[in-house]
Design a protein around this motif. Structure first.
Motif, PDB file in Angstrom:
ATOM      1  N   ALA A  40     -33.413  75.485 -89.746  1.00 18.66           N
ATOM      2  CA  ALA A  40     -32.106  74.996 -89.306  1.00 18.66           C
ATOM      3  C   ALA A  40     -31.713  75.617 -87.966  1.00 18.66           C
ATOM      4  O   ALA A  40     -31.136  74.932 -87.106  1.00 18.66           O
ATOM      5  CB  ALA A  40     -31.046  75.296 -90.356  1.00 18.66           C
ATOM      6  N   VAL A  41     -32.029  76.896 -87.764  1.00 19.54           N
ATOM      7  CA  VAL A  41     -31.750  77.532 -86.461  1.00 19.54           C
ATOM      8  C   VAL A  41     -32.576  76.865 -85.364  1.00 19.54           C
ATOM      9  O   VAL A  41     -32.078  76.600 -84.260  1.00 19.54           O
ATOM     10  CB  VAL A  41     -32.036  79.056 -86.529  1.00 19.54           C
ATOM     11  N   ALA A  42     -33.827  76.567 -85.651  1.00 22.27           N
ATOM     12  CA  ALA A  42     -34.671  75.882 -84.671  1.00 22.27           C
ATOM     13  C   ALA A  42     -34.124  74.494 -84.354  1.00 22.27           C
ATOM     14  O   ALA A  42     -34.102  74.082 -83.186  1.00 22.27           O
ATOM     15  CB  ALA A  42     -36.105  75.774 -85.206  1.00 22.27           C
ATOM     16  N   ALA A  43     -33.670  73.789 -85.366  1.00 26.20           N
ATOM     17  CA  ALA A  43     -33.078  72.468 -85.128  1.00 26.20           C
ATOM     18  C   ALA A  43     -31.813  72.576 -84.293  1.00 26.20           C
ATOM     19  O   ALA A  43     -31.558  71.731 -83.419  1.00 26.20           O
ATOM     20  CB  ALA A  43     -32.775  71.783 -86.460  1.00 26.20           C
ATOM     21  N   ALA A  44     -31.030  73.625 -84.517  1.00 26.08           N
ATOM     22  CA  ALA A  44     -29.816  73.825 -83.715  1.00 26.08           C
ATOM     23  C   ALA A  44     -30.157  74.068 -82.253  1.00 26.08           C
ATOM     24  O   ALA A  44     -29.478  73.545 -81.353  1.00 26.08           O
ATOM     25  CB  ALA A  44     -29.017  75.003 -84.280  1.00 26.08           C
ATOM     26  N   PHE A  45     -31.206  74.838 -81.985  1.00 24.20           N
ATOM     27  CA  PHE A  45     -31.621  75.055 -80.595  1.00 24.20           C
ATOM     28  C   PHE A  45     -32.090  73.756 -79.946  1.00 24.20           C
ATOM     29  O   PHE A  45     -31.794  73.492 -78.780  1.00 24.20           O
ATOM     30  CB  PHE A  45     -32.735  76.105 -80.509  1.00 24.20           C
ATOM     31  N   MET A  46     -32.827  72.935 -80.695  1.00 25.23           N
ATOM     32  CA  MET A  46     -33.287  71.667 -80.127  1.00 25.23           C
ATOM     33  C   MET A  46     -32.112  70.734 -79.848  1.00 25.23           C
ATOM     34  O   MET A  46     -32.072  70.069 -78.816  1.00 25.23           O
ATOM     35  CB  MET A  46     -34.297  71.003 -81.066  1.00 25.23           C
ATOM     36  N   ILE A  47     -31.156  70.679 -80.750  1.00 29.82           N
ATOM     37  CA  ILE A  47     -29.973  69.836 -80.530  1.00 29.82           C
ATOM     38  C   ILE A  47     -29.174  70.339 -79.337  1.00 29.82           C
ATOM     39  O   ILE A  47     -28.680  69.543 -78.528  1.00 29.82           O
ATOM     40  CB  ILE A  47     -29.120  69.785 -81.815  1.00 29.82           C
ATOM     41  N   LEU A  48     -29.075  71.665 -79.201  1.00 25.84           N
ATOM     42  CA  LEU A  48     -28.387  72.229 -78.042  1.00 25.84           C
ATOM     43  C   LEU A  48     -29.078  71.821 -76.750  1.00 25.84           C
ATOM     44  O   LEU A  48     -28.424  71.465 -75.770  1.00 25.84           O
ATOM     45  CB  LEU A  48     -28.329  73.751 -78.151  1.00 25.84           C
ATOM     46  N   GLY A  49     -30.405  71.840 -76.746  1.00 18.41           N
ATOM     47  CA  GLY A  49     -31.147  71.427 -75.555  1.00 18.41           C
ATOM     48  C   GLY A  49     -30.933  69.968 -75.212  1.00 18.41           C
ATOM     49  O   GLY A  49     -30.893  69.592 -74.040  1.00 18.41           O
ATOM     50  N   VAL A  50     -30.767  69.115 -76.208  1.00 14.91           N
ATOM     51  CA  VAL A  50     -30.551  67.692 -75.964  1.00 14.91           C
ATOM     52  C   VAL A  50     -29.148  67.444 -75.414  1.00 14.91           C
ATOM     53  O   VAL A  50     -28.958  66.619 -74.516  1.00 14.91           O
ATOM     54  CB  VAL A  50     -30.785  66.884 -77.267  1.00 14.91           C
ATOM     55  N   PHE A  51     -28.151  68.184 -75.924  1.00 13.52           N
ATOM     56  CA  PHE A  51     -26.774  67.925 -75.527  1.00 13.52           C
ATOM     57  C   PHE A  51     -26.338  68.637 -74.248  1.00 13.52           C
ATOM     58  O   PHE A  51     -25.238  68.382 -73.757  1.00 13.52           O
ATOM     59  CB  PHE A  51     -25.806  68.266 -76.661  1.00 13.52           C
ATOM     60  N   VAL A  52     -27.167  69.522 -73.710  1.00 10.40           N
ATOM     61  CA  VAL A  52     -26.834  70.147 -72.424  1.00 10.40           C
ATOM     62  C   VAL A  52     -26.995  69.087 -71.339  1.00 10.40           C
ATOM     63  O   VAL A  52     -27.906  68.252 -71.385  1.00 10.40           O
ATOM     64  CB  VAL A  52     -27.758  71.364 -72.172  1.00 10.40           C
ATOM     65  N   ASP A  53     -26.117  69.115 -70.354  1.00 12.55           N
ATOM     66  CA  ASP A  53     -26.138  68.077 -69.313  1.00 12.55           C
ATOM     67  C   ASP A  53     -27.423  68.082 -68.501  1.00 12.55           C
ATOM     68  O   ASP A  53     -27.874  67.039 -68.044  1.00 12.55           O
ATOM     69  CB  ASP A  53     -24.934  68.261 -68.383  1.00 12.55           C
ATOM     70  N   ASP A  54     -28.019  69.221 -68.290  1.00 12.80           N
ATOM     71  CA  ASP A  54     -29.220  69.321 -67.470  1.00 12.80           C
ATOM     72  C   ASP A  54     -30.435  68.838 -68.260  1.00 12.80           C
ATOM     73  O   ASP A  54     -30.744  69.348 -69.333  1.00 12.80           O
ATOM     74  CB  ASP A  54     -29.413  70.777 -67.031  1.00 12.80           C
ATOM     75  N   GLN A  55     -31.150  67.839 -67.739  1.00 12.96           N
ATOM     76  CA  GLN A  55     -32.312  67.295 -68.434  1.00 12.96           C
ATOM     77  C   GLN A  55     -33.487  68.264 -68.449  1.00 12.96           C
ATOM     78  O   GLN A  55     -34.369  68.149 -69.293  1.00 12.96           O
ATOM     79  CB  GLN A  55     -32.740  65.967 -67.787  1.00 12.96           C
ATOM     80  N   GLU A  56     -33.496  69.222 -67.537  1.00 13.17           N
ATOM     81  CA  GLU A  56     -34.587  70.195 -67.509  1.00 13.17           C
ATOM     82  C   GLU A  56     -34.419  71.267 -68.582  1.00 13.17           C
ATOM     83  O   GLU A  56     -35.293  72.097 -68.759  1.00 13.17           O
ATOM     84  CB  GLU A  56     -34.670  70.840 -66.133  1.00 13.17           C
ATOM     85  N   ALA A  57     -33.313  71.264 -69.290  1.00 12.77           N
ATOM     86  CA  ALA A  57     -33.067  72.277 -70.327  1.00 12.77           C
ATOM     87  C   ALA A  57     -33.734  71.919 -71.648  1.00 12.77           C
ATOM     88  O   ALA A  57     -33.878  72.785 -72.511  1.00 12.77           O
ATOM     89  CB  ALA A  57     -31.570  72.451 -70.545  1.00 12.77           C
ATOM     90  N   VAL A  58     -34.155  70.680 -71.807  1.00 14.57           N
ATOM     91  CA  VAL A  58     -34.732  70.249 -73.087  1.00 14.57           C
ATOM     92  C   VAL A  58     -36.028  70.995 -73.377  1.00 14.57           C
ATOM     93  O   VAL A  58     -36.224  71.516 -74.482  1.00 14.57           O
ATOM     94  CB  VAL A  58     -34.950  68.723 -73.104  1.00 14.57           C
ATOM     95  N   GLY A  59     -36.909  71.080 -72.420  1.00 14.95           N
ATOM     96  CA  GLY A  59     -38.203  71.755 -72.615  1.00 14.95           C
ATOM     97  C   GLY A  59     -38.061  73.222 -72.977  1.00 14.95           C
ATOM     98  O   GLY A  59     -38.644  73.673 -73.978  1.00 14.95           O
ATOM     99  N   PRO A  60     -37.299  74.004 -72.194  1.00 11.28           N
ATOM    100  CA  PRO A  60     -37.139  75.416 -72.569  1.00 11.28           C
ATOM    101  C   PRO A  60     -36.450  75.622 -73.919  1.00 11.28           C
ATOM    102  O   PRO A  60     -36.802  76.541 -74.666  1.00 11.28           O
ATOM    103  CB  PRO A  60     -36.285  76.001 -71.443  1.00 11.28           C
ATOM    104  N   MET A  61     -35.488  74.780 -74.259  1.00  4.89           N
ATOM    105  CA  MET A  61     -34.811  74.945 -75.543  1.00  4.89           C
ATOM    106  C   MET A  61     -35.748  74.600 -76.704  1.00  4.89           C
ATOM    107  O   MET A  61     -35.683  75.226 -77.762  1.00  4.89           O
ATOM    108  CB  MET A  61     -33.547  74.088 -75.603  1.00  4.89           C
ATOM    109  N   ILE A  62     -36.623  73.636 -76.526  1.00  5.00           N
ATOM    110  CA  ILE A  62     -37.614  73.350 -77.562  1.00  5.00           C
ATOM    111  C   ILE A  62     -38.589  74.515 -77.676  1.00  5.00           C
ATOM    112  O   ILE A  62     -39.015  74.881 -78.772  1.00  5.00           O
ATOM    113  CB  ILE A  62     -38.329  72.014 -77.274  1.00  5.00           C
ATOM    114  N   GLY A  63     -38.916  75.143 -76.549  1.00  5.09           N
ATOM    115  CA  GLY A  63     -39.766  76.335 -76.584  1.00  5.09           C
ATOM    116  C   GLY A  63     -39.107  77.478 -77.330  1.00  5.09           C
ATOM    117  O   GLY A  63     -39.746  78.169 -78.129  1.00  5.09           O
ATOM    118  N   VAL A  64     -37.819  77.673 -77.091  1.00  4.44           N
ATOM    119  CA  VAL A  64     -37.085  78.716 -77.813  1.00  4.44           C
ATOM    120  C   VAL A  64     -37.008  78.361 -79.293  1.00  4.44           C
ATOM    121  O   VAL A  64     -37.144  79.229 -80.164  1.00  4.44           O
ATOM    122  CB  VAL A  64     -35.671  78.894 -77.208  1.00  4.44           C
ATOM    123  N   ALA A  65     -36.812  77.096 -79.603  1.00  3.45           N
ATOM    124  CA  ALA A  65     -36.688  76.656 -80.999  1.00  3.45           C
ATOM    125  C   ALA A  65     -38.015  76.777 -81.752  1.00  3.45           C
ATOM    126  O   ALA A  65     -38.004  76.866 -82.987  1.00  3.45           O
ATOM    127  CB  ALA A  65     -36.198  75.213 -81.046  1.00  3.45           C
TER     128      ALA A  65
END
Length: 122
Positions: A74-99
């Protein structure tokens, strides 16, 4: 002291504080248990060996690994959702890496639940 030094100090300082507090509270729990055994021995003169074993042994339920795994996933899913909802499109990859870190550890806990043998608890 600039932001380039202060931010890493705060991040690593908070990680150190978390680890130190975990050790401290584990120590406090152990001392409370030993004090309870000491008081029981002082009052009665003896104490049942089965009681001491039940108090000292850290019993975890048969679903402890499954619970930990679900929480980490669930924490990993929260990080991925956070990466999707951040305005910067380049944030998706690093947030998935963190997740991926809590997600993979969570999957390992779920695998432990299903494949590791468990002893019944008292």
């Amino acid at each position: 002291m600039g932001e380039d030094v202060l931010i890493p100090m705060v991040v690593f300082g908070s990680l150190a504080a978390i680890v130190i507090s975990a050790f401290y509270f584990s120590y406090k729990k152990r001392t409370v248990v030993y004090d309870a055994i000491k008081v029981a021995i002082e009052k009665t003169g003896t104490v049942d060996a089965a009681l001491v074993e039940a108090i000292i042994r850290d019993n975890v339920g048969p679903y402890a690994d499954l619970r930990k795994g679900i929480i980490l996933i669930a924490v990993a899913a929260a990080f991925m959702i956070l990466g999707v909802f951040v305005d910067d499109q380049e944030a998706v990859g690093p947030m998935i890496g963190v997740a991926s870190f809590p997600g993979l550890v969570g999957l390992a806990y779920v695998a432990f639940h299903f494949f590791a043998p468990r002893e019944p608890t008292v």
